[in-house]
Design a protein around this motif. Sequence first.
Motif, short mmCIF file in Angstrom:
data_model
loop_
_atom_site.label_atom_id
_atom_site.label_comp_id
_atom_site.label_asym_id
_atom_site.label_seq_id
_atom_site.Cartn_x
_atom_site.Cartn_y
_atom_site.Cartn_z
N GLY A 141 41.48 39.73 44.68
CA GLY A 141 41.33 38.48 43.94
C GLY A 141 39.87 38.10 43.77
O GLY A 141 39.42 37.71 42.69
N LYS A 142 39.11 38.25 44.86
CA LYS A 142 37.69 37.92 44.81
C LYS A 142 36.95 38.85 43.85
O LYS A 142 36.12 38.42 43.04
CB LYS A 142 37.09 38.02 46.21
N ALA A 143 37.29 40.14 43.92
CA ALA A 143 36.65 41.11 43.04
C ALA A 143 36.97 40.82 41.58
O ALA A 143 36.09 40.84 40.70
CB ALA A 143 37.09 42.52 43.41
N SER A 144 38.24 40.53 41.30
CA SER A 144 38.66 40.27 39.93
C SER A 144 38.05 38.98 39.39
O SER A 144 37.70 38.88 38.21
CB SER A 144 40.19 40.18 39.86
N THR A 145 37.87 38.00 40.27
CA THR A 145 37.27 36.73 39.86
C THR A 145 35.91 36.94 39.22
O THR A 145 35.58 36.35 38.18
CB THR A 145 37.13 35.80 41.08
N TRP A 146 35.08 37.79 39.85
CA TRP A 146 33.71 37.97 39.36
C TRP A 146 33.58 39.15 38.41
O TRP A 146 32.74 39.14 37.51
CB TRP A 146 32.77 38.14 40.54
N ALA A 147 34.38 40.18 38.60
CA ALA A 147 34.24 41.37 37.77
C ALA A 147 34.99 41.24 36.45
O ALA A 147 34.54 41.73 35.42
CB ALA A 147 34.73 42.60 38.53
N LYS A 148 36.17 40.57 36.47
CA LYS A 148 36.99 40.49 35.26
C LYS A 148 37.05 39.10 34.65
O LYS A 148 37.19 38.95 33.44
CB LYS A 148 38.42 40.96 35.57
N GLY A 149 37.04 38.07 35.49
CA GLY A 149 37.20 36.72 34.99
C GLY A 149 38.61 36.21 35.24
O GLY A 149 39.38 36.78 36.02
N PRO A 150 39.01 35.12 34.56
CA PRO A 150 40.31 34.47 34.83
C PRO A 150 41.48 35.17 34.14
O PRO A 150 42.16 34.59 33.30
CB PRO A 150 40.10 33.05 34.29
N THR A 151 41.73 36.40 34.50
CA THR A 151 42.84 37.15 33.93
C THR A 151 44.13 36.85 34.69
O THR A 151 44.08 36.37 35.84
CB THR A 151 42.56 38.67 34.00
N PRO A 152 45.30 37.14 34.12
CA PRO A 152 46.56 36.96 34.86
C PRO A 152 46.57 37.75 36.18
O PRO A 152 47.15 37.30 37.18
CB PRO A 152 47.61 37.50 33.88
N THR A 155 44.04 38.26 38.10
CA THR A 155 43.28 37.47 39.08
C THR A 155 44.17 36.42 39.73
O THR A 155 44.18 36.26 40.95
CB THR A 155 42.08 36.79 38.39
N ARG A 156 44.92 35.70 38.91
CA ARG A 156 45.79 34.65 39.45
C ARG A 156 46.86 35.24 40.36
O ARG A 156 47.11 34.72 41.46
CB ARG A 156 46.45 33.89 38.30
N SER A 157 47.50 36.34 39.94
CA SER A 157 48.62 36.88 40.71
C SER A 157 48.15 37.40 42.08
O SER A 157 48.87 37.23 43.08
CB SER A 157 49.32 37.99 39.93
N THR A 158 46.97 38.03 42.15
CA THR A 158 46.50 38.52 43.45
C THR A 158 46.16 37.36 44.39
O THR A 158 46.46 37.42 45.59
CB THR A 158 45.27 39.43 43.28
#
Length: 632
Positions: free
Chosen positions: A285-296, A298-301
Motif C-alpha cells: 500500500g505504501k509503495a503504491s501510494t507513492w509509485a502509482k498514486g490513488p489507484t483502486p 492502492t485502496r484495496s491493499t
Amino acid sequence: MLLFPCVRLFIERAQAQRFDYHPSNAELPVIGELCRHLDGLPLAIELAASRLPIMSVSEIYHGLEDRFQLLSNRQSVRVSRHQKIKTTLEWTYQLLNPREQKLFCSLGIFTDIFSVNAVTDFLQIPEENSWQMVDDLQRLVSLSLIQVITQAPVTRFRLLETLRQFACDKLRLQGVYPRLAAQFADYCHRRAEQAQLDWYRLPTKQWRARYDSILNDLRSVLQHTLTEGANPAKGLDILQAMTPFWIEYSLYHECQRHIYPLLSEARLQGVLTLHQRMDLSAAAGKASTWAKGPTPETRSTWQTALSLAEQLDDNEIRLQAYYGLWLYYLRTGKLDLSLHHAQSMCTLAQAINDTNALATGLRILGVSWHFLGQHALGRDYLQQSLERFAIDGSDHVFRFGLDQETAGEAFLSRVLWVQGEYKTAKQIAWRAVKKAARLQHICSLCCALAEGACMTAALDRNPRWVRKAALWLIELAEKHDLYFWKTYGELFLHWAEQFSQPNIKQTMLFRSLRGMGLDWQYSPLLSEMDSRLSQQTLHENWCTPELMRLSVIHLPICAQRQQLELALNKAYQQQAYGWALRIVCSLATLLIEIGERVVAKQLITEVLSHIDDSQHSTDIRNARELCARLGG
C-alpha cells in the motif's frame, strides 16, 4: 617510459607495497613490457605490482610470460584480455595459503562492501580466531584481492566485480556455493530483522550509517531465494523485514515488484501467515501510494492491511493504514472519508500515547480541513503538529513514508497563500525544500517540491519558478520510478508552458491523471488548463472559490457578475483572501465595463486590507493596476 599511465600505475601500486621502491633505469623497460603484455588493464597491473615485496620486476614479468605462453600453446590462439586477467588472478590466488584461499572465496558471496564484523557474523568465526581472520584480510588487501573503501567510523572492504565473480566460480567448482549462499541468506535475515527493530529507535543518520552497506546484499539474497526459488520461505521472512529499506531509500517501485506477485498468486495464499500478509499488504500500500498514486489497487491493499491489523490487534499497521487511506481519499476527492481516517489516526495515537503518530495525525487532520475549505482550522492543526515535531525532535522521521515536518511545512505554505500571506508562504515552501534536500530522502523532497514550491509558485502566477521546481521534481521521480510524483510534476510543467502558450493541448497528461484516479478538483490548475472541467458539479473544496471564478468563462455577462459575487462570498466564508483578491480583480474588471467604478474600487480596497504587502505577487500588481485605472 614514465609518460605512460600504465607504467606510473604499476610504480604507484608497487610503492604502496614497498614505500622505498624506485625503479632503476634497467627495470623501467621491463615494467613497460609487462604492462604491454597485460594490455594496460588496471586490475591486472595492480595484481602484478602487489607481488613486488617477494619478487623482482623481472621475476614477475617472466612468471606471467610463462603462463601466457602456456595458454597460447594450449589454445593455439592469441590470449584474450579476459583470459589475461583470469590468469593473473589465478597466479595471485595460488600465492595464498589454504585458509586465506577459503576466506577470499567466501568473501565473494558479499554483493557490496563489508566490515570485519560482517565477515565474522556471516562465517560464524569463533572469537578466538577473529584476529587470525583480520590478519588474513590484511594479507588479501596487500595482494590487492580486496580493497579498503572507508576507515571511518568503521573499516569497510569490497571486491571488484571481476574478483567477486572469480571467487564465486571457485566456490562453485568446490561445490560449496549452495551451502554458503544459504548461510549468507541466514545472515542477511538476521541483519534485516535487526535493521527493522533499530529503525524504530535509532536516529535516521545513525540507522543509515549502520545499514547502508547491506541493501545490495539483501537485494541479491531476495533474487536468489525468492525470484529464483532457492528458498521462498527465507525470502518471505527477509522481504517482511525490508519495509524500512523501501521507505528510507524511496524504493517503492522495487517494493511493488517483489510484493504484488506474492499477494496475487493463488499458490502462495496458503503459504503466507496472517502477519506476513498484513505486513506485505501495508508495504505494498505504501509503495503504491507513492509509485502509482490513488489507484483502486492502492485502496484495496490498505483496506486489507487495516482489516488484518484489526484482526491481529496490531496498532502500528493500523496507524499506517489510517494514514494510507487518508491520503487515498484525499487524492480521490472523498474528503469526508479522508477526514474520518485522519481523526481515527489521532484517536488511536492518543489512546496508545504515541507522540510521533499523534503529531503526524494532527498534520494530516490539518491538511484535511484545508482541503475542506476550513483554512483557519487547517492552519491551526498544521501549526500544532509542527510545534510538536519541534519539541519532540522525532528521530524516526520517515515512519509514514516521508518526513512529516517537511510535508507539514509544504501544506502550511499553501494555506498561507490562500489566506493572503504570500511572502511567508513562499519562504516556508522553499524552507521545506531545503530541509528535505538535506535529509536526502527522495519522497520527502518530491512532496516539498510538489505540494509546497510548485503549488505556491503556480498560485502566485510565476511560471519560471514553477518550471524550475517541476523539472527538479520530474527528474527525481523518474530516477526513482515514483510515477505519482512524476505525473504531478508534469502537471505543473505543462501548466507553466500553457501559461505562456495558451493553445497547447494536454491530452496525454489528462489521460494519465484520470488513469491514476486523481480528483479533478485536487488542483485548480487542471481547470485553468481545461475550462470544461469547471463546468462540472463542484464539491466543497480548498479551491472552490477559484473554480467558481473559472466557470464564468462560459456564462453571459449578467450571469458572470452573479457567479463572481457568489465566488467572492465563498472566498470570504473560507477566509481565503488569496482567492478573494483574484476573484475581485475579475469582478472589478467586469464592473468597470458596465460603469460601476466606485463599487469596483471599494471591493478591491476591502480585499487588499486582508493581504500582505508582497511586491512580487502577480495578483497584487493586477489589483493595484486596476486601482490606478480607477484613480486611486
